[in-house]
Design a protein around this motif. Structure first.
Motif, PDB file in Angstrom:
ATOM      1  N   LEU A   1     -27.017  -9.731   7.653  1.00  0.00           N
ATOM      2  CA  LEU A   1     -26.940  -8.294   7.398  1.00  0.00           C
ATOM      3  C   LEU A   1     -27.692  -7.982   6.108  1.00  0.00           C
ATOM      4  CD1 LEU A   1     -25.723  -5.421   7.773  1.00  0.00           C
ATOM      5  CD2 LEU A   1     -23.701  -6.246   6.541  1.00  0.00           C
ATOM      6  N   ASN A   2     -28.638  -7.049   6.164  1.00  0.00           N
ATOM      7  CA  ASN A   2     -29.332  -6.666   4.943  1.00  0.00           C
ATOM      8  C   ASN A   2     -29.843  -5.232   5.052  1.00  0.00           C
ATOM      9  OD1 ASN A   2     -32.404  -6.695   5.633  1.00  0.00           O
ATOM     10  ND2 ASN A   2     -31.640  -8.619   6.483  1.00  0.00           N
ATOM     11  N   GLY A   3     -30.190  -4.671   3.917  1.00  0.00           N
ATOM     12  CA  GLY A   3     -30.619  -3.287   3.819  1.00  0.00           C
ATOM     13  C   GLY A   3     -29.903  -2.600   2.669  1.00  0.00           C
ATOM     14  N   GLN A   4     -30.201  -1.339   2.460  1.00  0.00           N
ATOM     15  CA  GLN A   4     -29.549  -0.561   1.409  1.00  0.00           C
ATOM     16  C   GLN A   4     -28.637   0.495   2.051  1.00  0.00           C
ATOM     17  OE1 GLN A   4     -33.131  -1.283   1.040  1.00  0.00           O
ATOM     18  NE2 GLN A   4     -32.159  -3.027   0.025  1.00  0.00           N
ATOM     19  N   PHE A   5     -27.585   0.879   1.329  1.00  0.00           N
ATOM     20  CA  PHE A   5     -26.651   1.852   1.886  1.00  0.00           C
ATOM     21  C   PHE A   5     -26.054   2.714   0.782  1.00  0.00           C
ATOM     22  CE2 PHE A   5     -23.943  -1.624   0.594  1.00  0.00           C
ATOM     23  CZ  PHE A   5     -22.766  -1.022   0.178  1.00  0.00           C
ATOM     24  N   ALA A   6     -25.455   3.831   1.207  1.00  0.00           N
ATOM     25  CA  ALA A   6     -24.701   4.718   0.327  1.00  0.00           C
ATOM     26  C   ALA A   6     -23.516   5.244   1.114  1.00  0.00           C
ATOM     27  CB  ALA A   6     -25.574   5.866  -0.164  1.00  0.00           C
ATOM     28  N   GLY A   7     -22.437   5.601   0.417  1.00  0.00           N
ATOM     29  CA  GLY A   7     -21.272   6.092   1.144  1.00  0.00           C
ATOM     30  C   GLY A   7     -20.174   6.585   0.229  1.00  0.00           C
ATOM     31  N   ARG A   8     -19.182   7.217   0.853  1.00  0.00           N
ATOM     32  CA  ARG A   8     -17.959   7.660   0.179  1.00  0.00           C
ATOM     33  C   ARG A   8     -16.764   7.226   0.998  1.00  0.00           C
ATOM     34  NH1 ARG A   8     -18.168  12.071  -3.485  1.00  0.00           N
ATOM     35  NH2 ARG A   8     -20.283  12.853  -3.884  1.00  0.00           N
ATOM     36  N   VAL A   9     -15.744   6.684   0.351  1.00  0.00           N
ATOM     37  CA  VAL A   9     -14.541   6.274   1.061  1.00  0.00           C
ATOM     38  C   VAL A   9     -13.309   6.613   0.221  1.00  0.00           C
ATOM     39  CG1 VAL A   9     -15.670   4.405   2.324  1.00  0.00           C
ATOM     40  CG2 VAL A   9     -14.576   3.912   0.122  1.00  0.00           C
ATOM     41  N   ARG A  10     -12.187   6.771   0.919  1.00  0.00           N
ATOM     42  CA  ARG A  10     -10.886   6.890   0.258  1.00  0.00           C
ATOM     43  C   ARG A  10     -10.077   5.643   0.586  1.00  0.00           C
ATOM     44  NH1 ARG A  10      -5.908  11.194   1.276  1.00  0.00           N
ATOM     45  NH2 ARG A  10      -4.710  10.591  -0.587  1.00  0.00           N
ATOM     46  N   VAL A  11      -9.492   5.038  -0.422  1.00  0.00           N
ATOM     47  CA  VAL A  11      -8.702   3.821  -0.254  1.00  0.00           C
ATOM     48  C   VAL A  11      -7.242   4.162  -0.511  1.00  0.00           C
ATOM     49  CG1 VAL A  11      -8.328   1.448  -1.005  1.00  0.00           C
ATOM     50  CG2 VAL A  11     -10.637   2.412  -1.021  1.00  0.00           C
ATOM     51  N   THR A  12      -6.392   3.920   0.503  1.00  0.00           N
ATOM     52  CA  THR A  12      -4.954   4.167   0.376  1.00  0.00           C
ATOM     53  C   THR A  12      -4.200   2.920   0.815  1.00  0.00           C
ATOM     54  OG1 THR A  12      -4.940   5.162   2.586  1.00  0.00           O
ATOM     55  CG2 THR A  12      -5.186   6.654   0.716  1.00  0.00           C
ATOM     56  N   GLY A  13      -2.878   3.032   0.902  1.00  0.00           N
ATOM     57  CA  GLY A  13      -2.057   1.875   1.263  1.00  0.00           C
ATOM     58  C   GLY A  13      -1.707   1.063   0.038  1.00  0.00           C
ATOM     59  N   THR A  14      -1.673  -0.251   0.193  1.00  0.00           N
ATOM     60  CA  THR A  14      -1.362  -1.149  -0.913  1.00  0.00           C
ATOM     61  C   THR A  14      -2.415  -2.244  -0.989  1.00  0.00           C
ATOM     62  OG1 THR A  14       0.023  -2.556   0.497  1.00  0.00           O
ATOM     63  CG2 THR A  14       1.121  -0.730  -0.639  1.00  0.00           C
ATOM     64  N   THR A  15      -2.389  -3.008  -2.055  1.00  0.00           N
ATOM     65  CA  THR A  15      -3.394  -4.058  -2.224  1.00  0.00           C
ATOM     66  C   THR A  15      -3.269  -5.144  -1.162  1.00  0.00           C
ATOM     67  OG1 THR A  15      -1.940  -5.192  -3.809  1.00  0.00           O
ATOM     68  CG2 THR A  15      -3.627  -3.693  -4.698  1.00  0.00           C
ATOM     69  N   ASP A  16      -2.074  -5.340  -0.602  1.00  0.00           N
ATOM     70  CA  ASP A  16      -1.921  -6.341   0.456  1.00  0.00           C
ATOM     71  C   ASP A  16      -1.978  -5.730   1.857  1.00  0.00           C
ATOM     72  OD1 ASP A  16       0.452  -5.006   0.187  1.00  0.00           O
ATOM     73  OD2 ASP A  16       1.731  -6.783   0.109  1.00  0.00           O
ATOM     74  N   ASP A  17      -2.068  -4.414   1.951  1.00  0.00           N
ATOM     75  CA  ASP A  17      -2.190  -3.739   3.244  1.00  0.00           C
ATOM     76  C   ASP A  17      -2.978  -2.440   3.048  1.00  0.00           C
ATOM     77  OD1 ASP A  17      -1.975  -2.946   5.850  1.00  0.00           O
ATOM     78  OD2 ASP A  17       0.162  -2.433   5.755  1.00  0.00           O
ATOM     79  N   PRO A  18      -4.279  -2.569   2.739  1.00  0.00           N
ATOM     80  CA  PRO A  18      -5.067  -1.378   2.413  1.00  0.00           C
ATOM     81  C   PRO A  18      -5.573  -0.651   3.650  1.00  0.00           C
ATOM     82  CG  PRO A  18      -6.436  -3.322   2.203  1.00  0.00           C
ATOM     83  CD  PRO A  18      -5.057  -3.812   2.574  1.00  0.00           C
ATOM     84  N   ARG A  19      -5.990   0.580   3.423  1.00  0.00           N
ATOM     85  CA  ARG A  19      -6.626   1.385   4.457  1.00  0.00           C
ATOM     86  C   ARG A  19      -7.825   2.086   3.816  1.00  0.00           C
ATOM     87  NH1 ARG A  19      -4.957   4.098   9.327  1.00  0.00           N
ATOM     88  NH2 ARG A  19      -6.233   5.946   9.719  1.00  0.00           N
ATOM     89  N   VAL A  20      -8.978   1.990   4.487  1.00  0.00           N
ATOM     90  CA  VAL A  20     -10.218   2.553   3.965  1.00  0.00           C
ATOM     91  C   VAL A  20     -10.788   3.517   5.002  1.00  0.00           C
ATOM     92  CG1 VAL A  20     -12.530   2.052   3.105  1.00  0.00           C
ATOM     93  CG2 VAL A  20     -10.671   0.416   2.687  1.00  0.00           C
ATOM     94  N   ASP A  21     -11.105   4.750   4.589  1.00  0.00           N
ATOM     95  CA  ASP A  21     -11.682   5.744   5.486  1.00  0.00           C
ATOM     96  C   ASP A  21     -12.786   6.493   4.765  1.00  0.00           C
ATOM     97  OD1 ASP A  21      -9.851   5.881   8.021  1.00  0.00           O
ATOM     98  OD2 ASP A  21      -8.470   5.780   6.318  1.00  0.00           O
ATOM     99  N   GLY A  22     -13.911   6.702   5.474  1.00  0.00           N
ATOM    100  CA  GLY A  22     -14.998   7.422   4.845  1.00  0.00           C
ATOM    101  C   GLY A  22     -16.231   7.471   5.716  1.00  0.00           C
TER     102      GLY A  22
END
Length: 271
Positions: free
Chosen positions: A93-114
């Motif tokens: 996997l290679n290339g450049q990227f940009a994005g926005r995400v919100r991280v919720t949940g906990t450090t041992d059970d995280p959730r990422v959406d964006g």
């Protein structure tokens, strides 16, 4: 209440070499409010704000199980960051990227959406000028939805779900027996000339096509379902001098079998 303002420059870490880091935060009643975080490494730039909380936890036990509510922006990133984790599903996997995400949940059970935009985007044999879509990740899966892939004049839509064991306490892994899903939709009349640049297979290509393909099952050995139609195609396969023209066929994918029907075309200059 503890107020923090700190800067760090040219600091090597196992996961990345920090070129610069600026943090402004406030700690109060077991919660860290990150007012501003600006991180620059050899892989790009990360901006963050939000809260990490674990009331009552001693310092040594603060991070495991802490709750998260963070807004992250990556104005510029490089997929080579993922190489160190050696995930089979994201190999090459290679290339450049940009994005926005919100991280919720906990450090041992995280959730990422964006959302993300990658330009270019290269993985395995697939090469794209641009890939955009939504991102969701939890402790069992990475999902890229509403995908729009563009290469030259070819436009594809799709979805990708990869098995990933994710938390913020250890390195991510991708179990080969985990569920995998990839769906690709190529609209009717799409220009197949873009396959020359989008894949490693063709020295040249032309014609039009349409397809709907679904790949699902264990990551180790997924199964194919769907169909494809090719009309008035011309192509030269790499490392072979023979050319094909005026080619048409209908393909059906089922499991490990591809069935071709209504095949016609010309081979070589004489045809």
């Amino acid at each position: 209440q503890v107020n923090l303002s700190a800067d760090l420059v040219e600091a090597p870490f196992a996961i990345a070499d920090i070129e610069s880091l600026h943090v402004e935060a406030v700690y109060e009643r077991g919660a860290v409010d990150i007012r501003d975080l600006d991180l620059r490494t050899q892989y790009g730039r990360l901006l963050a704000s939000g809260r990490v909380a674990h009331p009552g936890a001693p310092v040594k036990e603060y991070w495991p199980g802490a709750s998260l509510d963070l807004e992250l922006e990556i104005p510029e990133g490089d997929w080579s960051f993922m190489d160190q984790f050696k995930l089979p599903s994201l190999k090459r996997l290679n290339g450049q990227f940009a994005g926005r995400v919100r991280v919720t949940g906990t450090t041992d059970d995280p959730r990422v959406d964006g959302s993300l935009r990658s330009a270019p985007f290269n993985i395995h044999w697939l090469h794209l000028d641009e890939l955009t879509g939504s991102v969701h990740a939890d402790r069992d899966q990475l999902a890229l939805g509403d995908l729009v892939a563009v290469q030259d004049d070819l436009r594809m839509n799709g979805r990708l779900e990869i098995p990933v064991k994710l938390d913020f306490l250890s390195e991510p892994t991708s179990p080969l027996d985990g569920p995998f899903l990839m769906e690709i939709e190529i609209p009717e009349g799409s220009d197949l000339g873009a396959l020359t640049h989008a894949t490693n297979a063709f020295a040249s290509s032309s014609g039009t096509g349409q397809a709907h393909v679904r790949v699902s099952g264990p990551l180790r050995h997924p199964r194919y379902e769907g169909w494809a139609r090719v009309r008035d195609a011309g192509f030269v396969i790499k490392h072979l001098e023979e050319g094909y023209s005026e080619a048409s066929c209908d393909a059906t994918f089922s499991g490990d079998v591809v069935t071709l029907a209504n095949i016609s075309g010309r081979e070589g200059l004489a045809g």
